[in-house]
Design an enzyme around this catalytic site. Structure first.
Site, PDB file in Angstrom:
ATOM      1  N   GLU A 180       0.820  -1.222   0.000  1.00  0.00           N
ATOM      2  CA  GLU A 180       0.000   0.000   0.000  1.00  0.00           C
ATOM      3  C   GLU A 180       0.851   1.268   0.000  1.00  0.00           C
ATOM      4  O   GLU A 180       0.671   2.158   0.834  1.00  0.00           O
ATOM      5  CB  GLU A 180      -0.968  -0.002   1.186  1.00  0.00           C
ATOM      6  CG  GLU A 180      -1.975  -1.126   1.099  1.00  0.00           C
ATOM      7  CD  GLU A 180      -3.089  -1.065   2.138  1.00  0.00           C
ATOM      8  OE1 GLU A 180      -2.915  -0.403   3.166  1.00  0.00           O
ATOM      9  OE2 GLU A 180      -4.131  -1.687   1.913  1.00  0.00           O
ATOM     10  N   GLU A 377      -5.761  -8.451  -0.848  1.00  0.00           N
ATOM     11  CA  GLU A 377      -6.477  -8.161   0.393  1.00  0.00           C
ATOM     12  C   GLU A 377      -7.890  -7.735   0.041  1.00  0.00           C
ATOM     13  O   GLU A 377      -8.081  -6.938  -0.874  1.00  0.00           O
ATOM     14  CB  GLU A 377      -5.844  -6.995   1.178  1.00  0.00           C
ATOM     15  CG  GLU A 377      -4.531  -7.290   1.828  1.00  0.00           C
ATOM     16  CD  GLU A 377      -4.013  -6.119   2.676  1.00  0.00           C
ATOM     17  OE1 GLU A 377      -4.825  -5.360   3.239  1.00  0.00           O
ATOM     18  OE2 GLU A 377      -2.787  -5.982   2.751  1.00  0.00           O
TER      19      GLU A 377
HETATM   20  P1  P53 Z   1      -6.934  -2.524   9.540  1.00  0.00           P
HETATM   21  C1  P53 Z   1      -6.068   1.912   5.270  1.00  0.00           C
HETATM   22  C2  P53 Z   1      -6.963   1.767   4.193  1.00  0.00           C
HETATM   23  C3  P53 Z   1      -7.068   0.567   3.536  1.00  0.00           C
HETATM   24  C4  P53 Z   1      -6.274  -0.509   3.947  1.00  0.00           C
HETATM   25  O1  P53 Z   1      -6.808  -2.623   7.937  1.00  0.00           O
HETATM   26  C5  P53 Z   1      -5.379  -0.364   4.995  1.00  0.00           C
HETATM   27  C6  P53 Z   1      -5.260   0.849   5.662  1.00  0.00           C
HETATM   28  C7  P53 Z   1      -4.308   1.023   6.784  1.00  0.00           C
HETATM   29  O2  P53 Z   1      -4.818   0.602   7.973  1.00  0.00           O
HETATM   30  O3  P53 Z   1      -4.524  -1.337   5.397  1.00  0.00           O
HETATM   31  C8  P53 Z   1      -4.545  -2.649   4.882  1.00  0.00           C
HETATM   32  O4  P53 Z   1      -6.083  -3.604  10.098  1.00  0.00           O
HETATM   33  C9  P53 Z   1      -3.207  -3.258   5.242  1.00  0.00           C
HETATM   34  C10 P53 Z   1      -3.290  -4.348   6.278  1.00  0.00           C
HETATM   35  C11 P53 Z   1      -4.437  -4.042   7.219  1.00  0.00           C
HETATM   36  C12 P53 Z   1      -5.720  -4.112   6.441  1.00  0.00           C
HETATM   37  O5  P53 Z   1      -5.709  -3.223   5.334  1.00  0.00           O
HETATM   38  O6  P53 Z   1      -6.467  -1.185   9.857  1.00  0.00           O
HETATM   39  O7  P53 Z   1      -2.438  -3.673   4.145  1.00  0.00           O
HETATM   40  O8  P53 Z   1      -2.039  -4.474   6.908  1.00  0.00           O
HETATM   41  O9  P53 Z   1      -4.492  -4.878   8.330  1.00  0.00           O
HETATM   42  C13 P53 Z   1      -6.951  -3.826   7.268  1.00  0.00           C
HETATM   43  O10 P53 Z   1      -8.380  -2.735   9.830  1.00  0.00           O
END
Ligand code: P53
Length: 479
Positions: A180, A377
């Site tokens: 990201e 993801e």
């Molecule tokens: P968490 C922001 C927006 C979209 C994805 O997020 C993001 C973030 C940063 O938090 O992160 C990704 O755990 C990231 C993972 C993360 C996952 O999304 O904040 O690549 O490491 O755990 C979910 O709810």
């Protein structure tokens, strides 16, 4: 799914995690302290994670324990295999390989750990998909080198990447450089700057200019890693990785359209550079208008041109919307750039749920970057309730089902070249934004609370069995 139109048989169905959100064991195996090790826990209501310069006594740093995957990976991988996963994405903790980042020789114990992890996956028929830097770098590079604003990091990252390619090229075919990388375009959030680039702002420093310089250095490092991989083993596939968040215009007003287009350009120039090999014209003009002195040498430009990625990895969770600023009619967020979308519901953490946005953004990526795409993801963080050892997580099933249905349309109807789909996450883990355990993403429940207490026992949620059936039918059984 429409009859006669199917996903490819070798489609990579799987799940994704990152090293620091699951491994724990922050001081084992010769590991150094990473930026993730100095991020304290926050919460849904008070979401900003406090970051300390070094580990301080008596403070709560959830990444120190993760979900103890470091010791339990064999059992967890058994559960992934029984689920039918064909791919598993994780990252390599930079600090297990180069504990401080500036060493010349790697730490053999760290390499041996990942070698066994990747061999274990392969022996179970699971393809490892690996990110090199997932919101994580040695803390020494943050504290003493100033993070990615310092060009010295380029050589250190390329050394780390080269070590990994050389050691693991037989086990790991799919790689990504930076997780990201585009999140830092939202430089008003301190923790995005830290997670992506290890930037701690200095007194009087312009955050936006620092972000552009750090991003450039990372993009050069990423392109050099691509070139290094090609030399070591031409079979390797190296991708970029971006958080894809469509930014819609709130209305059909031309000014709103312009605003939304610029917001998309601003967030996704990282992808333009990684996939197309050069900076877009608007950005070069923007730097000049702002008087920014982003150092891009002719040699850098040549590396960016040659080191374009083989595929684009992406995460998809939500969409945003924006509108013309200062028209006095709409309510913006605290940064004065985003507005709520009246058509979309939100998760408990305020993330807007938009399945159609998945199809929209896959089409957009294909049209703009002309590279195969890998969804690495997609998921939904929610509170779970355990009842008699069972977790009826219909909210997760609903989220995954509706997003996968749109993904399948993008492939079978729109012709998007998609390599695989890895949901986030097969197992509960530490949230990246808040450090919570309570924001649960898993198909597998982990008995542990926000402070690290609990048996760490694994329980299979309803969603585990749902995803198992879905994979067995190669995406046909969406019931
Ligand atoms: P968490 C922001 C927006 C979209 C994805 O997020 C993001 C973030 C940063 O938090 O992160 C990704 O755990 C990231 C993972 C993360 C996952 O999304 O904040 O690549 O490491 O755990 C979910 O709810």
């Amino acid at each position: 799914m429409t009859k006669g139109l199917k996903l490819p048989n070798d489609f990579l169905w799987g799940g994704a995690v990152s090293a620091h959100q699951v491994e724990g064991a922050w001081q084992e195996g010769g590991k150094g302290v990473s930026i993730a090790d100095v991020m304290m826990a926050a919460s849904r209501t008070d979401p900003a994670r406090v970051v300390t310069d070094k580990v301080e006594d008596g403070k709560i740093y959830p990444n120190h324990w993760g979900i103890d995957f470091y010791h339990r990976y064999k059992d967890d991988i058994d559960l992934f295999q029984q689920l039918g996963m064909r791919a598993f994405r994780t990252s390599i903790a930079w600090t297990r390989i180069y504990p401080n980042g500036d060493e010349l020789k790697p730490n053999e114990e760290g390499l041996a750990y990942y070698e066994d992890l990747f061999n274990t996956l392969r022996s179970k028929g699971i393809e490892p998909v690996v990110t090199l830097s997932h919101f994580e770098m040695p803390n020494k590079l943050v504290q003493e080198y100033g993070g990615w604003r310092n060009r010295e990091l380029i050589d250190m990252f390329v050394r780390f990447a080269t070590t990994c390619f050389q050691r693991f090229h037989k086990q790991v075919r799919f790689w990504m450089t930076f997780n990201e990388i585009d999140n830092q375009s939202d430089w008003r959030f301190d923790h995005h700057l830290l997670q992506d680039s290890g930037l701690k702002l200095k007194e009087g420093e312009n955050a936006e200019e620092a972000m552009f310089q750090a991003s450039h250095n990372e993009l050069v490092a990423s392109a050099r890693a691509v070139l290094a991989a090609r030399k070591i083993d031409p079979q390797l596939q190296v991708g970029g990785m971006l958080a894809m968040v469509p930014i819609y215009p709130l209305t059909a007003k031309p000014e709103d359209q312009m605003e939304a287009m610029r917001a998309m350009q601003y967030r996704y120039f990282f992808g333009d550079v990684e996939a197309l090999g050069q900076y877009p014209a608007w950005l070069r003009k923007y730097w000049r208008q702002k008087g920014y002195n982003v150092k891009v040498s002719a040699a850098d430009a040549d590396i960016l041109r040659r080191g374009t990625v083989d595929f684009m990895g992406m995460s998809y969770y939500m969409s945003f919307a924006t509108a013309e600023r200062d028209d006095g009619e709409v309510e913006f967020d605290e940064h004065n750039d985003l507005v709520g979308n009246p058509y979309l519901p939100k998760s408990d953490w305020g993330w807007q749920i938009d399945p159609v946005g998945m199809r929209w953004i896959l089409n957009w990526m294909q049209d703009r970057w002309h590279k195969p795409v890998m969804i690495v993801e997609n998921g939904f963080g929610a509170y779970d309730k355990v009842e008699d050892g069972k977790i009826h997580d219909n909210y997760l099933i609903d989220y995954l089902r509706s997003h996968i249905a749109e993904m399948e349309k993008a492939v079978v109807l729109d012709g998007v070249d998609l390599i695989g789909y890895m949901m986030w996450s097969p197992i509960d883990l530490i949230s990246a934004s808040t450090g919570e355990m309570a924001k649960r993403y898993g198909l597998i429940y982990v008995d542990q609370d926000d402070t690290g207490k609990g048996s760490k026992k694994r329980l299979l949620k309803d969603s585990y069995f749902w995803y198992q059936r879905l994979i067995a039918s190669n995406g046909a059984d969406l019931q």
